[in-house]
Design an enzyme around this catalytic site. Sequence first.
Site, mmCIF file in Angstrom:
data_model
loop_
_atom_site.group_PDB
_atom_site.id
_atom_site.type_symbol
_atom_site.label_atom_id
_atom_site.label_comp_id
_atom_site.label_asym_id
_atom_site.label_seq_id
_atom_site.Cartn_x
_atom_site.Cartn_y
_atom_site.Cartn_z
ATOM 1 N N LYS A 1 -18.446 73.552 4.811
ATOM 2 C CA LYS A 1 -19.764 74.020 5.252
ATOM 3 C C LYS A 1 -20.816 73.603 4.225
ATOM 4 O O LYS A 1 -20.641 73.806 3.029
ATOM 5 C CB LYS A 1 -19.765 75.545 5.380
ATOM 6 N N ASP B 1 -24.844 74.592 8.046
ATOM 7 C CA ASP B 1 -25.294 75.993 8.185
ATOM 8 C C ASP B 1 -26.752 76.096 7.761
ATOM 9 O O ASP B 1 -27.066 76.602 6.685
ATOM 10 C CB ASP B 1 -24.386 76.888 7.324
ATOM 11 N N LYS C 1 -29.182 77.545 9.693
ATOM 12 C CA LYS C 1 -29.773 78.790 10.232
ATOM 13 C C LYS C 1 -31.226 78.560 10.658
ATOM 14 O O LYS C 1 -32.155 79.229 10.191
ATOM 15 C CB LYS C 1 -29.708 79.922 9.210
ATOM 16 N N ASP D 1 -37.628 78.816 14.205
ATOM 17 C CA ASP D 1 -39.023 78.379 14.114
ATOM 18 C C ASP D 1 -39.560 78.373 15.549
ATOM 19 O O ASP D 1 -38.866 78.820 16.478
ATOM 20 C CB ASP D 1 -39.075 76.961 13.486
ATOM 21 N N THR E 1 -23.963 88.848 7.308
ATOM 22 C CA THR E 1 -22.885 89.708 6.796
ATOM 23 C C THR E 1 -23.269 90.426 5.496
ATOM 24 O O THR E 1 -22.527 91.292 5.046
ATOM 25 C CB THR E 1 -21.610 88.875 6.565
ATOM 26 N N ARG F 1 -17.412 81.566 -2.458
ATOM 27 C CA ARG F 1 -17.175 81.845 -3.878
ATOM 28 C C ARG F 1 -15.722 82.105 -4.261
ATOM 29 O O ARG F 1 -15.298 81.663 -5.337
ATOM 30 C CB ARG F 1 -18.108 82.977 -4.335
HETATM 31 O O1 LIG Z 1 -23.890 86.077 8.191
HETATM 32 C C1 LIG Z 1 -23.664 85.130 7.402
HETATM 33 C C2 LIG Z 1 -23.964 83.818 7.713
HETATM 34 C C3 LIG Z 1 -23.671 82.829 6.809
HETATM 35 N N1 LIG Z 1 -23.113 83.118 5.624
HETATM 36 C C4 LIG Z 1 -22.815 81.994 4.698
HETATM 37 O O2 LIG Z 1 -21.394 81.937 4.468
HETATM 38 C C5 LIG Z 1 -21.130 81.657 3.112
HETATM 39 C C6 LIG Z 1 -20.333 82.789 2.516
HETATM 40 O O3 LIG Z 1 -20.112 82.546 1.147
HETATM 41 P P1 LIG Z 1 -19.267 83.518 0.222
HETATM 42 O O4 LIG Z 1 -19.409 82.896 -1.133
HETATM 43 O O5 LIG Z 1 -17.849 83.486 0.739
HETATM 44 O O6 LIG Z 1 -19.873 84.877 0.286
HETATM 45 C C7 LIG Z 1 -22.469 81.427 2.423
HETATM 46 O O7 LIG Z 1 -22.712 80.036 2.434
HETATM 47 C C8 LIG Z 1 -23.480 82.121 3.327
HETATM 48 O O8 LIG Z 1 -24.727 81.466 3.327
HETATM 49 C C9 LIG Z 1 -22.821 84.422 5.304
HETATM 50 O O9 LIG Z 1 -22.295 84.725 4.220
HETATM 51 N N2 LIG Z 1 -23.084 85.387 6.227
#
Ligand SMILES: O=c1ccn([C@@H]2O[C@H](COP(=O)(O)O)[C@@H](O)[C@H]2O)c(=O)[nH]1
Length: 231
Positions: free
Chosen positions: A38, A65, A67, A70, A120, A211
């Site tokens: 991603k 991603d 998002k 607009d 999230t 992460r």
């Molecule tokens: O609702 C959402 C939408 C996108 N993300 C993205 O996913 C990854 C999660 O990264 P972690 O390091 O595993 O927390 C990150 O790129 C977010 O921009 C999300 O977390 N929640």
Amino acid sequence: MPDLADPRDRLIVALDLGDVAEAEALVERIGDAATFYKIGYRLAYAGGLALVPRLAERGLKVFLDLKLHDIGNTVEEGVRSLTSLGATFLTVHAYPQTMRAALRGRGANPLKILAVTVLTSYDEADAREAGYALPVRDLVAQRAAQALEIGIDGIVCSAEEAASVRSVVGPDRLIVTPGIRPSGSDFGDQKRVMTPAEARAAGIDHVVVGRPITGAADPSAVARRIVAEMA
Ligand SMILES: O=c1ccn([C@@H]2O[C@H](COP(=O)(O)O)[C@@H](O)[C@H]2O)c(=O)[nH]1
């Protein structure tokens, strides 16, 4: 729910890095433990869009991603510009006008459009603070129903809502869930969280993990464990 031929496709590794060379080095270190990456806007704004065709040419899948959200014309033309890159997924926020515009911009390109329902990192208090009166679960379900009606290919939500979203969208739409943490991992800023095994049991198609993999001493081993946990 698609039957994935390769179980590694279930894991999407978030390349949340600020440098393209660093991202490419991480892809090399992960090697054949992952097949799906991603690119979010940290890397995209640092030249990462150029990485999309390079990864795609190697047979790796890319989730862009961005998002998008607009006015309709800008979303439509923005998505149209992105269709040449060879990405597999692209996100827009789950607002009806935005979702319709994204589908117009996508046209007949195979790029799948995913709608981000409620981030999230939001809990009930965050959603209230942003002006939403509905409980998060209901807001996610409402947005998933609108996405289905509009013809969006998949939903981004937390794994906590995956089962209820599945009951709304049926078997043919994708459910993609960030906010995934292997047991014992630091949540960071994620608030609606499940383990990979819990997410799989809840009926997701893909998990997104950043992460816990990018910060690991052995990212390839962590990716393998996550895939195994969902087998
Ligand atoms: O609702 C959402 C939408 C996108 N993300 C993205 O996913 C990854 C999660 O990264 P972690 O390091 O595993 O927390 C990150 O790129 C977010 O921009 C999300 O977390 N929640």
